[in-house]
Design a protein around this motif. Structure first.
Motif, PDB file in Angstrom:
ATOM      1  N   ALA A  18       0.673  -1.101  -0.043  1.00  0.00           N
ATOM      2  CA  ALA A  18       0.038   0.155  -0.003  1.00  0.00           C
ATOM      3  C   ALA A  18       0.613   1.128   0.079  1.00  0.00           C
ATOM      4  CB  ALA A  18      -0.795   0.050   1.319  1.00  0.00           C
ATOM      5  N   SER A  19       0.310   2.339  -0.473  1.00  0.00           N
ATOM      6  CA  SER A  19       1.191   3.530  -0.533  1.00  0.00           C
ATOM      7  C   SER A  19       1.387   4.081   0.913  1.00  0.00           C
ATOM      8  CB  SER A  19       0.305   4.828  -1.369  1.00  0.00           C
ATOM      9  OG  SER A  19      -0.909   4.983  -0.932  1.00  0.00           O
ATOM     10  N   LEU A  20       2.526   4.652   0.990  1.00  0.00           N
ATOM     11  CA  LEU A  20       3.023   5.189   2.307  1.00  0.00           C
ATOM     12  C   LEU A  20       2.126   6.660   2.407  1.00  0.00           C
ATOM     13  CD1 LEU A  20       6.693   4.142   2.161  1.00  0.00           C
ATOM     14  CD2 LEU A  20       4.720   3.136   3.417  1.00  0.00           C
ATOM     15  N   ARG A  21       2.099   7.206   3.811  1.00  0.00           N
ATOM     16  CA  ARG A  21       1.449   8.424   4.067  1.00  0.00           C
ATOM     17  C   ARG A  21       2.287   9.445   3.409  1.00  0.00           C
ATOM     18  NH1 ARG A  21       1.510  11.078   9.240  1.00  0.00           N
ATOM     19  NH2 ARG A  21       2.730   9.436   9.809  1.00  0.00           N
ATOM     20  N   ASP A  22       3.465   9.363   3.615  1.00  0.00           N
ATOM     21  CA  ASP A  22       4.552  10.355   3.287  1.00  0.00           C
ATOM     22  C   ASP A  22       5.569   9.872   1.932  1.00  0.00           C
ATOM     23  OD1 ASP A  22       3.658  11.888   5.166  1.00  0.00           O
ATOM     24  OD2 ASP A  22       5.282  11.080   6.840  1.00  0.00           O
ATOM     25  N   GLU A  23       4.850   9.178   1.058  1.00  0.00           N
ATOM     26  CA  GLU A  23       5.552   8.611   0.037  1.00  0.00           C
ATOM     27  C   GLU A  23       5.863   9.567  -1.158  1.00  0.00           C
ATOM     28  OE1 GLU A  23       4.076   4.830  -1.695  1.00  0.00           O
ATOM     29  OE2 GLU A  23       3.816   6.121  -3.552  1.00  0.00           O
ATOM     30  N   LEU A  24       7.113   9.696  -1.435  1.00  0.00           N
ATOM     31  CA  LEU A  24       7.699  10.922  -2.454  1.00  0.00           C
ATOM     32  C   LEU A  24       7.231  10.400  -3.732  1.00  0.00           C
ATOM     33  CD1 LEU A  24       9.622  13.162  -3.010  1.00  0.00           C
ATOM     34  CD2 LEU A  24      11.489  11.744  -2.858  1.00  0.00           C
ATOM     35  N   VAL A  25       6.635  10.972  -4.654  1.00  0.00           N
ATOM     36  CA  VAL A  25       6.288  11.067  -5.927  1.00  0.00           C
ATOM     37  C   VAL A  25       7.542  11.072  -6.865  1.00  0.00           C
ATOM     38  CG1 VAL A  25       4.606  10.961  -7.792  1.00  0.00           C
ATOM     39  CG2 VAL A  25       3.848  11.088  -5.496  1.00  0.00           C
ATOM     40  N   ARG A  26       7.963  10.461  -7.494  1.00  0.00           N
ATOM     41  CA  ARG A  26       9.318  10.817  -8.459  1.00  0.00           C
ATOM     42  C   ARG A  26       8.447  10.914  -9.806  1.00  0.00           C
ATOM     43  NH1 ARG A  26      13.341   7.198  -5.166  1.00  0.00           N
ATOM     44  NH2 ARG A  26      13.807   8.843  -3.476  1.00  0.00           N
ATOM     45  N   ALA A  27       7.961  11.866 -10.264  1.00  0.00           N
ATOM     46  CA  ALA A  27       7.300  12.085 -11.614  1.00  0.00           C
ATOM     47  C   ALA A  27       8.404  11.708 -12.752  1.00  0.00           C
ATOM     48  CB  ALA A  27       6.812  13.384 -11.637  1.00  0.00           C
ATOM     49  N   PRO A  28       9.660  12.335 -12.569  1.00  0.00           N
ATOM     50  CA  PRO A  28      10.708  12.177 -13.944  1.00  0.00           C
ATOM     51  C   PRO A  28      10.827  10.492 -14.071  1.00  0.00           C
ATOM     52  CG  PRO A  28      11.462  13.894 -12.428  1.00  0.00           C
ATOM     53  CD  PRO A  28      10.322  13.069 -11.482  1.00  0.00           C
ATOM     54  N   LEU A  29      10.754   9.856 -12.764  1.00  0.00           N
ATOM     55  CA  LEU A  29      11.269   8.598 -13.189  1.00  0.00           C
ATOM     56  C   LEU A  29      10.030   7.841 -13.590  1.00  0.00           C
ATOM     57  CD1 LEU A  29      13.562   7.876  -9.891  1.00  0.00           C
ATOM     58  CD2 LEU A  29      14.189   8.135 -12.330  1.00  0.00           C
ATOM     59  N   LEU A  30       8.791   8.072 -13.017  1.00  0.00           N
ATOM     60  CA  LEU A  30       7.701   7.535 -13.537  1.00  0.00           C
ATOM     61  C   LEU A  30       7.306   7.849 -15.057  1.00  0.00           C
ATOM     62  CD1 LEU A  30       5.083   8.364 -10.390  1.00  0.00           C
ATOM     63  CD2 LEU A  30       6.299   6.077 -11.038  1.00  0.00           C
TER      64      LEU A  30
END
Length: 64
Positions: A18-30
């Motif tokens: 499951a996603s973490l509450r403070d998950e860092l979204v790395r848009a360039p890598l995605l």
């Protein structure tokens, strides 16, 4: 000679975490992973603790 015949259960892949509450979204890598079918192999390579599993699971959640 007796054999222990255990029923064979089909293998299934585990659900992504499951996603973490403070998950860092790395848009360039995605964005790089979004082009995965344009190349033969996509490798995610980094040291321990750099967020490889978090990156892949967030990418999988985005595909659903």
């Amino acid at each position: 000679m007796a054999t222990d015949a255990r029923p064979v259960r089909p293998r299934r892949s585990p659900a992504p975490p499951a996603s973490l509450r403070d998950e860092l979204v790395r848009a360039p890598l995605l964005a790089v992973l979004a082009h995965r079918f344009e190349v033969a192999v996509t490798v995610v390579h980094a040291g321990a603790g750099f967020g490889k599993t978090t990156l892949i699971t967030s990418w999988l959640r985005g595909m659903a």
